[in-house]
Write a protein that holds these residues in place. Structure first.
Motif, mmCIF file in Angstrom:
data_model
loop_
_atom_site.group_PDB
_atom_site.id
_atom_site.type_symbol
_atom_site.label_atom_id
_atom_site.label_comp_id
_atom_site.label_asym_id
_atom_site.label_seq_id
_atom_site.Cartn_x
_atom_site.Cartn_y
_atom_site.Cartn_z
ATOM 1 N N LEU A 184 35.945 36.186 40.656
ATOM 2 C CA LEU A 184 37.089 35.264 40.609
ATOM 3 C C LEU A 184 37.935 35.439 39.137
ATOM 4 C CD1 LEU A 184 37.353 32.099 41.967
ATOM 5 C CD2 LEU A 184 38.262 32.144 39.807
ATOM 6 N N ILE A 244 38.915 36.212 47.407
ATOM 7 C CA ILE A 244 38.801 35.683 46.132
ATOM 8 C C ILE A 244 39.691 34.364 46.072
ATOM 9 C CG2 ILE A 244 38.684 35.598 43.631
ATOM 10 C CD1 ILE A 244 36.288 36.755 44.814
ATOM 11 N N TYR A 262 30.372 35.920 42.528
ATOM 12 C CA TYR A 262 31.327 35.459 43.053
ATOM 13 C C TYR A 262 32.346 34.784 41.924
ATOM 14 C CZ TYR A 262 30.735 36.051 47.981
ATOM 15 O OH TYR A 262 30.599 36.513 49.460
#
Lengths: 283, 311
Positions: free
Chosen positions: B188, B208, B184
């Motif tokens: 991002l 995101i 993640y």
């Protein structure tokens, strides 16, 4: 009850909106308007309370002295804008906005901390050139008419078109031979002059003056006038300034909810009417 | 010398909260390229949530006068919960003030207005519900811990300052590990680098962006709680000053740079602490003076990348 003082404030709002609009027309988001407004008011407050010679012999403060204050305030604000504008206008977009926020904050802290400018308590008993709010209504009306007329004229002249060209595409404008730095600087100085002139009248109207007027809330509120009114022609900021100044006062009956409603208006305005109330004919 | 050390300790602990706060700004800026002006209001929410979760009662001026949360939670439980509450607020702000504009590809100017509108609403809701009065957190939060720890040579650190430093340090460590190690976190960074390309590569950029808002608001909420603990809650508007100072931190470190936000926070915290008492009235101008000079001399900040100009 709607009284004359509300109309005075509405005209003041429209003037400040035009001050925000001028650099924005050249694509420059400057939030320094409350700063120059405060400078104008401080100049007027200092001159009219510290120089007994300006007061004249009558009970009412002479209009010629008011005019003199306005000339001094315009000169001070214009010069400052010229000096600051040179380095600051090299910044783009959000960087320029943040730099102007910083300017306003520094100005407020310095004015509030320094005894020369009345420090935290401010300057009191500013003499009155008019006997009642009607006089201020006329004076503000006159000032707004002059500034709005000048803006309308400007839009049709090469300078105004150069400003719009920079907003639409700065690089292209430069390639077409527009001296972008110069045009941006002129727009910034004109904006400072309008804000300072509005401040001179405000200092007399409010009777006392301190630098708390120069704050971030005021920066954003005046920007909201332009965004909600429309930033393409001079009429947009004028309408936005009039309406959004009146709104919180008209909402007074709903008491504590009024600022929440005001927040809702500036939250939903850009979402539902992204171009503002007054759209331009060309685009 | 000891006096200087004391000032440094004070400066670093206040700087750590600035850093936490500015990290949130910079996270959102890096994925969206805009500044969330509701961040200060979310910070304020975090402070009030902390106060309520600790069992504090609502004062007499708000609509909720006299009410209080049924439990008085211990500080180390209340603080993260307040952060989660603030994250929920941040998601709400994203949904009403950012998403509708993002869908349309609106100009950045409009985000400034809508996010500020959301902030105005949050601050005034707090005022409506809890009144305009100042709140101090309950006094006995530290239990058996002493309020001040002596470090020798007359130098001391308040236990609250120490706690503030530890929490801020842990939060920053976790954030940097997460950004650089987890998938993640990498997604991002990819959205921050280039949203369109990231979407082409199958990254759900909407999700995101929400994640960035949630984390940013969580950090703001925690720093709100910590500041409330170390000074007090000055009223619904107390986050605005922090919001603006956070801008100074953000620009000093470099827009969009997480290590820059930490460095900027510490520098401004220490610089403020070093302002002599005689000139303390000018203290609030320090952050902005730094900001202004930095923008003129090096607009990309200490650790930021220079903005590119299209040709």
């Amino acid at each position: 009850m709607i009284d004359i003082s509300l109309f005075v404030l509405m005209l003041l709002g429209a003037l400040l909106a035009l001050a925000v609009y001028l650099p924005l027309r050249a694509g420059q988001l400057s939030l320094a308007t409350p700063g120059f407004y405060t400078i104008g008011g401080t100049v007027a407050a200092l001159l009219s309370t510290q120089l007994p010679g300006l007061g004249g012999s009558d009970a009412v403060y002479p209009l010629t002295s008011l005019l003199l204050e306005m000339i001094v305030a315009i000169a001070v604000a214009g010069l400052l804008a010229f000096l600051i504008g040179k380095p600051v206008l090299k910044l783009r977009g959000i960087y320029l906005a943040i730099a102007t926020i910083a300017l306003v904050e520094i100005l407020r802290v310095v004015l509030l901390s320094s005894p020369w400018f009345g420090a935290a308590v401010g300057i009191f008993a500013i003499p009155q050139p008019f006997e009642g709010p009607e006089g201020y209504l006329i004076a503000y009306g006159l000032l707004l008419a002059i500034v709005a007329w000048a803006c309308a004229r400007l839009e049709r002249q090469p300078l105004g078109m150069a400003m719009a060209a920079i907003r639409d595409d700065e690089l292209a404008a430069r390639c077409m031979g527009v001296s972008t730095d110069q045009v941006k600087l002129i727009a910034f100085v004109l904006s400072a002059i309008v804000a300072a002139a509005a401040g001179v009248l405000a200092a007399h109207y409010f009777n006392s003056w301190n630098a708390r007027q120069a704050n971030f809330d005021a920066s954003i509120t005046t920007l909201a006038f332009v965004v909600l009114g429309g930033s393409r022609t001079w009429l947009g900021p004028v309408i936005g300034g009039l309406v959004l100044t009146a709104l919180p006062e008209l909402l007074r009956p709903i008491g504590d909810l009024r600022l929440i409603v005001f927040g809702l208006v500036i939250l939903l305005g850009p979402i539902f009417i992204p171009q503002g109330l007054i759209k331009s004919k060309q685009s | 010398m000891d006096g200087l050390l004391q000032l440094l300790i004070n400066g670093i602990s206040i700087g750590a909260t600035y850093a936490l706060f500015a990290l949130g700004y910079t996270l959102v800026f890096s994925v969206l390229g805009v500044i969330n002006f509701a961040h200060g209001a979310v910070f304020t929410c975090g402070a009030y949530f902390t106060y309520l979760l600790l069992g504090g009662a609502v004062g007499s001026n708000g609509m909720l006068a006299g009410m209080h949360f049924p439990l008085a939670l211990p500080l180390l439980v209340a603080l993260p919960l307040a952060g989660i509450g603030a994250a929920a607020m941040g998601l709400l702000v994203e949904a009403v003030a950012f998403k509708p504009l993002r869908r349309r590809g609106a100009e950045p100017l409009l985000y400034l207005i809508t996010s500020l509108g959301a902030g105005v609403i949050l601050v005034n809701l707090i005022q409506l519900l809890m009144g305009a009065e100042a709140y101090a957190l309950p006094g006995n939060l530290l239990g058996r811990w002493p309020a001040v720890l002596a470090l020798g040579h007359g130098v001391q650190i308040r236990t609250v300052q120490l706690l503030l430093l530890i929490v801020a340090g842990i939060a920053m460590l976790i954030l940097s590990l997460w950004l650089n190690r987890s998938s993640y976190g990498k997604a991002l960074q990819a959205v921050a680098e280039d949203g369109t390309t990231a979407r082409l590569l199958g990254i759900n950029s909407g999700a995101i962006i929400q994640l960035a808002f949630a984390i940013a608001s969580f950090l703001a909420g925690i720093s709100g709680g910590l500041v409330a603990l170390s000074v007090n809650i000055g009223g619904p508007y107390f986050g605005i000053g922090y919001g603006l100072k956070g801008l100074g931190v953000l620009v000093l470190g470099g827009l969009g740079s997480a290590p820059g936000a930490v460095l900027g926070g510490l520098i401004i915290g220490i610089a403020e602490a070093l302002v002599p008492a005689k000139l303390s009235a000018y203290k609030d101008a320090v952050a902005f003076a730094f900001l202004f000079l930095m923008l003129i001399l090096r607009p990309q900040g200490l650790l930021g990348k220079p903005p590119m100009e299209k040709v």
